[in-house]
Motif scaffolding. Structure first.
Motif, PDB file in Angstrom:
ATOM      1  N   PRO A 195       0.823  -1.228   0.000  1.00 38.27           N
ATOM      2  CA  PRO A 195       0.000   0.000   0.000  1.00 38.27           C
ATOM      3  C   PRO A 195       0.855   1.275   0.000  1.00 38.27           C
ATOM      4  CG  PRO A 195       0.100  -0.931   2.209  1.00 38.27           C
ATOM      5  CD  PRO A 195       0.833  -1.880   1.319  1.00 38.27           C
ATOM      6  N   PHE A 196       0.269   2.349  -0.521  1.00 43.85           N
ATOM      7  CA  PHE A 196       0.907   3.657  -0.545  1.00 43.85           C
ATOM      8  C   PHE A 196       0.127   4.624   0.354  1.00 43.85           C
ATOM      9  CE2 PHE A 196       1.762   1.743  -4.754  1.00 43.85           C
ATOM     10  CZ  PHE A 196       3.152   1.695  -4.692  1.00 43.85           C
ATOM     11  N   PRO A 197       0.803   5.661   0.830  1.00 45.04           N
ATOM     12  CA  PRO A 197       0.099   6.623   1.698  1.00 45.04           C
ATOM     13  C   PRO A 197      -0.916   7.489   0.948  1.00 45.04           C
ATOM     14  CG  PRO A 197       2.351   7.346   1.280  1.00 45.04           C
ATOM     15  CD  PRO A 197       2.232   5.961   0.732  1.00 45.04           C
ATOM     16  N   SER A 198      -0.837   7.544  -0.379  1.00 45.51           N
ATOM     17  CA  SER A 198      -1.774   8.344  -1.170  1.00 45.51           C
ATOM     18  C   SER A 198      -2.127   7.592  -2.446  1.00 45.51           C
ATOM     19  CB  SER A 198      -1.168   9.714  -1.511  1.00 45.51           C
ATOM     20  OG  SER A 198       0.017   9.552  -2.265  1.00 45.51           O
ATOM     21  N   HIS A 199      -3.154   8.046  -3.115  1.00 45.59           N
ATOM     22  CA  HIS A 199      -3.551   7.420  -4.372  1.00 45.59           C
ATOM     23  C   HIS A 199      -2.383   7.495  -5.368  1.00 45.59           C
ATOM     24  CE1 HIS A 199      -7.323   7.530  -2.420  1.00 45.59           C
ATOM     25  NE2 HIS A 199      -7.703   8.739  -2.826  1.00 45.59           N
TER      26      HIS A 199
END
Length: 212
Positions: free
Chosen positions: A96-100
């Motif tokens: 997962p990433f902290p933002s789109h």
């Protein structure tokens, strides 16, 4: 016999006056020169006509080649289709990433028209028309897989899937009317994951249905 022929010739010459003989000598060369001048003039005109015809033929050939090239370019522009998967062959989970985050699909077996950019993950419409797109996400259990198809900066359709056990997959598709230069890409939602391996589960595809 020879004496008779000579005698007749002398008689014939004797019947032609001196003035008539001179007129014949003067007129005959003039007629030749006039004929030569006419022939020369005709040849010059013929050469000029041939030069003009050759020039017109070359211009017509060049114009036809230009028209054929334009038709070929239009035909090539109308041939647009691509399919890409997230990874070339290795096995990995993206996110997962902290933002789109825009997904960059690296493995591109088909890219007719070169409208998809494997360095950015972005498809750019080369011609105004109706385009159909599909995208598929694969994920892992207990880790949701979600994202959107984005047109320019607008979220269009989304996918989302999460399950407690097993291998998960989710997909969606739609048709968009695009103008020349419009961009389309897939964005992975923050805190989401996408999985891919040599089987190419996570994909992004599109093609031109028809120009408008």
């Amino acid at each position: 016999m020879e004496i008779s022929v000579r005698f007749n010739l002398l008689l014939l010459l004797g019947t032609v006056s001196q003035s008539e003989s001179n007129d014949c000598q003067q007129t005959f060369p003039q007629d030749i020169y006039a004929g030569l001048r006419e022939i020369t003039s005709s040849l010059v005109q013929l050469k000029a006509d041939m030069t003009l015809l050759q020039r017109e033929t070359k211009e017509q050939a060049a114009q036809q080649k230009t028209e054929v090239d334009k038709l070929n370019q239009k035909l090539q522009v109308r041939q647009v289709a691509f399919s890409a998967s997230l990874l070339a062959g290795e096995s990995a989970t993206i996110g997962p990433f902290p933002s789109h985050t825009t997904l960059i699909y690296k493995h591109v077996p088909t890219n007719i028209g070169n409208a998809y950019n494997s360095n950015t993950g972005v498809f750019t419409a080369p011609v105004r028309g109706a385009y159909h797109f599909e995208w598929h996400f694969a994920g892992e259990k207990n880790r949701g897989s979600a994202g959107w198809l984005v047109k320019n900066s607008q979220k269009v359709f989304a996918v989302y899937e999460q399950q407690a056990t097993g291998f998960l997959g989710v997909s969606n598709g739609l048709t968009l009317l695009l103008e020349v230069g419009d961009v389309v890409f897939v964005r992975l939602a923050a805190s989401s994951v996408a999985f891919d391996n040599f089987n190419h589960h996570t994909t992004f595809s599109g093609h031109l249905l028809f120009p408008m």
